[in-house]
Design a protein around this motif. Structure first.
Motif, PDB file in Angstrom:
ATOM      1  N   PRO A 214     -30.542  52.395  10.483  1.00  0.00           N
ATOM      2  CA  PRO A 214     -31.771  51.778   9.848  1.00  0.00           C
ATOM      3  C   PRO A 214     -31.694  52.187   8.264  1.00  0.00           C
ATOM      4  CG  PRO A 214     -32.354  52.658  11.899  1.00  0.00           C
ATOM      5  CD  PRO A 214     -30.879  53.259  11.590  1.00  0.00           C
ATOM      6  N   ALA A 215     -31.789  53.128   7.817  1.00  0.00           N
ATOM      7  CA  ALA A 215     -31.956  53.475   6.389  1.00  0.00           C
ATOM      8  C   ALA A 215     -30.764  53.031   5.635  1.00  0.00           C
ATOM      9  CB  ALA A 215     -32.011  54.760   6.196  1.00  0.00           C
ATOM     10  N   VAL A 216     -29.751  53.082   6.085  1.00  0.00           N
ATOM     11  CA  VAL A 216     -28.499  52.486   5.155  1.00  0.00           C
ATOM     12  C   VAL A 216     -28.628  50.893   5.335  1.00  0.00           C
ATOM     13  CG1 VAL A 216     -26.017  51.993   5.406  1.00  0.00           C
ATOM     14  CG2 VAL A 216     -27.011  54.459   5.849  1.00  0.00           C
ATOM     15  N   ALA A 217     -28.925  50.267   6.606  1.00  0.00           N
ATOM     16  CA  ALA A 217     -29.081  48.835   6.692  1.00  0.00           C
ATOM     17  C   ALA A 217     -29.990  48.293   5.709  1.00  0.00           C
ATOM     18  CB  ALA A 217     -29.245  48.629   8.155  1.00  0.00           C
ATOM     19  N   GLU A 218     -31.023  48.881   5.564  1.00  0.00           N
ATOM     20  CA  GLU A 218     -32.076  48.540   4.775  1.00  0.00           C
ATOM     21  C   GLU A 218     -31.506  48.453   3.301  1.00  0.00           C
ATOM     22  OE1 GLU A 218     -36.744  49.650   3.183  1.00  0.00           O
ATOM     23  OE2 GLU A 218     -35.829  50.933   4.784  1.00  0.00           O
ATOM     24  N   LEU A 220     -28.620  48.183   2.129  1.00  0.00           N
ATOM     25  CA  LEU A 220     -27.439  47.070   2.068  1.00  0.00           C
ATOM     26  C   LEU A 220     -27.908  45.862   2.342  1.00  0.00           C
ATOM     27  CD1 LEU A 220     -24.609  49.190   3.719  1.00  0.00           C
ATOM     28  CD2 LEU A 220     -24.671  48.594   1.121  1.00  0.00           C
ATOM     29  N   GLY A 221     -29.184  45.656   2.821  1.00  0.00           N
ATOM     30  CA  GLY A 221     -29.662  44.374   2.860  1.00  0.00           C
ATOM     31  C   GLY A 221     -29.157  43.678   4.369  1.00  0.00           C
ATOM     32  N   VAL A 222     -28.732  44.567   5.374  1.00  0.00           N
ATOM     33  CA  VAL A 222     -28.313  43.882   6.458  1.00  0.00           C
ATOM     34  C   VAL A 222     -29.142  44.375   7.718  1.00  0.00           C
ATOM     35  CG1 VAL A 222     -25.879  43.756   5.557  1.00  0.00           C
ATOM     36  CG2 VAL A 222     -26.593  45.731   6.856  1.00  0.00           C
ATOM     37  N   PRO A 223     -28.947  43.732   8.920  1.00  0.00           N
ATOM     38  CA  PRO A 223     -29.866  44.435  10.072  1.00  0.00           C
ATOM     39  C   PRO A 223     -29.270  45.608  10.387  1.00  0.00           C
ATOM     40  CG  PRO A 223     -28.831  42.016  10.279  1.00  0.00           C
ATOM     41  CD  PRO A 223     -28.061  42.440   8.877  1.00  0.00           C
ATOM     42  N   ALA A 224     -30.161  46.326  11.073  1.00  0.00           N
ATOM     43  CA  ALA A 224     -29.907  47.455  11.728  1.00  0.00           C
ATOM     44  C   ALA A 224     -28.638  47.097  12.859  1.00  0.00           C
ATOM     45  CB  ALA A 224     -30.919  48.077  12.497  1.00  0.00           C
ATOM     46  N   ALA A 225     -27.683  48.177  12.764  1.00  0.00           N
ATOM     47  CA  ALA A 225     -26.412  48.206  13.662  1.00  0.00           C
ATOM     48  C   ALA A 225     -25.327  47.159  13.307  1.00  0.00           C
ATOM     49  CB  ALA A 225     -27.067  47.850  15.330  1.00  0.00           C
ATOM     50  N   PHE A 226     -25.507  46.436  11.912  1.00  0.00           N
ATOM     51  CA  PHE A 226     -24.744  45.693  11.633  1.00  0.00           C
ATOM     52  C   PHE A 226     -23.477  46.407  11.276  1.00  0.00           C
ATOM     53  CE2 PHE A 226     -22.314  43.323   8.153  1.00  0.00           C
ATOM     54  CZ  PHE A 226     -22.878  41.894   8.358  1.00  0.00           C
ATOM     55  N   PRO A 227     -22.388  45.803  11.562  1.00  0.00           N
ATOM     56  CA  PRO A 227     -20.894  46.548  11.562  1.00  0.00           C
ATOM     57  C   PRO A 227     -20.632  46.678  10.174  1.00  0.00           C
ATOM     58  CG  PRO A 227     -20.749  44.205  12.123  1.00  0.00           C
ATOM     59  CD  PRO A 227     -22.085  44.443  12.266  1.00  0.00           C
ATOM     60  N   LEU A 228     -20.280  48.007   9.728  1.00  0.00           N
ATOM     61  CA  LEU A 228     -19.819  48.407   8.526  1.00  0.00           C
ATOM     62  C   LEU A 228     -18.644  49.017   8.417  1.00  0.00           C
ATOM     63  CD1 LEU A 228     -23.274  49.800   7.265  1.00  0.00           C
ATOM     64  CD2 LEU A 228     -22.444  47.541   6.723  1.00  0.00           C
ATOM     65  N   LEU A 229     -17.773  49.112   7.401  1.00  0.00           N
ATOM     66  CA  LEU A 229     -16.769  50.000   7.296  1.00  0.00           C
ATOM     67  C   LEU A 229     -17.161  51.348   6.666  1.00  0.00           C
ATOM     68  CD1 LEU A 229     -13.835  50.025   7.719  1.00  0.00           C
ATOM     69  CD2 LEU A 229     -13.543  49.431   5.253  1.00  0.00           C
ATOM     70  N   SER A 230     -16.996  52.660   7.194  1.00  0.00           N
ATOM     71  CA  SER A 230     -17.362  53.881   6.786  1.00  0.00           C
ATOM     72  C   SER A 230     -16.174  54.535   6.128  1.00  0.00           C
ATOM     73  CB  SER A 230     -17.759  54.957   7.626  1.00  0.00           C
ATOM     74  OG  SER A 230     -17.906  56.039   7.200  1.00  0.00           O
ATOM     75  N   VAL A 231     -16.216  54.887   4.936  1.00  0.00           N
ATOM     76  CA  VAL A 231     -14.941  55.521   3.906  1.00  0.00           C
ATOM     77  C   VAL A 231     -15.708  56.856   3.439  1.00  0.00           C
ATOM     78  CG1 VAL A 231     -13.343  55.281   2.238  1.00  0.00           C
ATOM     79  CG2 VAL A 231     -14.251  53.313   3.353  1.00  0.00           C
ATOM     80  N   GLU A 232     -14.887  57.990   4.048  1.00  0.00           N
ATOM     81  CA  GLU A 232     -15.261  59.348   3.549  1.00  0.00           C
ATOM     82  C   GLU A 232     -14.314  59.849   2.838  1.00  0.00           C
ATOM     83  OE1 GLU A 232     -16.175  63.613   5.446  1.00  0.00           O
ATOM     84  OE2 GLU A 232     -17.455  62.028   5.949  1.00  0.00           O
TER      85      GLU A 232
END
Length: 262
Positions: A214-218, A220-232
């Protein structure tokens, strides 16, 4: 061996010394690798600074008492590793993060048309805190050593696309503040290089698909659980010292992550 001179006694570029005491097998390295190491030492010490021209192959050959061909092979490898840049008719220069060609070396996000679109950075915070255990491990720090945390958003074509969480060793980045970051006009790595003497020369990445919390989605302006690419990413400077941990969340609608393998 004198730090500015390599042994050229062996035609194959290997040391002519006998076996080490006690019968241990000596470690040999080609002569051009030794020269590469000496040039790298000069880069690390700041003898030749980012953007500056280095001595010619002829001058370096005289300095290290080796052939020009040996120096050329060493420089070829350093250029392939993006530590040096050859410029036709001008000479060889120390690579810098200020160059246009370096802008997308670490940011590998491309639009669907394959173009590298310019982006705008929006800083969210910059603060000092004690290193969490995992960050301390990745940066080779002691638990609770000071670190700097930067959070920012990247916008491509006006659309928020990337959330970055950047962790830096506090001792190396004393004086880094949100105001100082905001005032600097240029790439973040160029600032680290110019103002803190820390050059990122390579990075190791882990990439996975995640659902947006939820915090990341907010942000980025996308819905919670929206598919993202995580790069570490862990970035390293000279001597293979880790100097940055970066955790990024990417919206890949209209974009893809490209990495060239060789």
């Amino acid at each position: 061996m004198n730090p500015n001179q390599a042994s050229a006694s062996n035609p194959n570029g290997q040391s002519g010394d006998g076996p080490a005491a006690g019968g241990a097998s000596p470690t040999f390295s080609p002569l051009y690798q030794q020269i590469k190491g000496l040039i790298t030492q000069s880069l690390e010490s700041g003898e030749w600074k980012p953007g500056e021209i280095i001595p010619s192959e002829v001058e370096l050959a005289v300095r290290y008492k080796v052939s020009q061909g040996t120096v050329r092979k060493a420089i070829d490898e350093l250029a392939a590793e993006n530590l040096l840049v050859r410029r036709q008719g001008k000479g060889t220069f120390v690579a810098t993060h200020n160059e246009d060609r370096a802008q997308f070396r670490f940011l590998r996000l491309l639009a669907e048309d394959g173009a590298e679109h310019p982006h705008i950075s929006k800083l969210l915070e910059c603060r000092r805190l004690r290193a969490p255990a995992e960050i301390a491990r990745q940066l080779d720090l002691k638990p609770a050593d000071p670190v700097v945390l930067i959070k920012r958003l990247l916008q491509f074509d006006g659309v928020t696309t990337v959330l970055d969480e950047i962790w830096l060793p506090g001792a190396m980045f004393r004086g880094l503040t949100l105001e100082r970051l905001s005032e600097y006009k240029g790439p973040l790595y160029a600032m680290f290089e110019a103002e803190f003497g820390t050059r990122m020369i390579r990075a190791s990445e882990k990439i996975r698909a995640v659902a947006a919390e939820p915090a990341v989605a907010e942000l980025l302006g996308v819905p919670a659980a929206f598919p993202l690419l995580s790069v570490e990413r862990v970035s390293y400077t000279y001597g293979d010292r880790p100097v940055e941990v970066r955790r990024g969340w990417y919206v890949t609608t209209g974009y893809y992550y490209q990495n060239d393998l060789s």
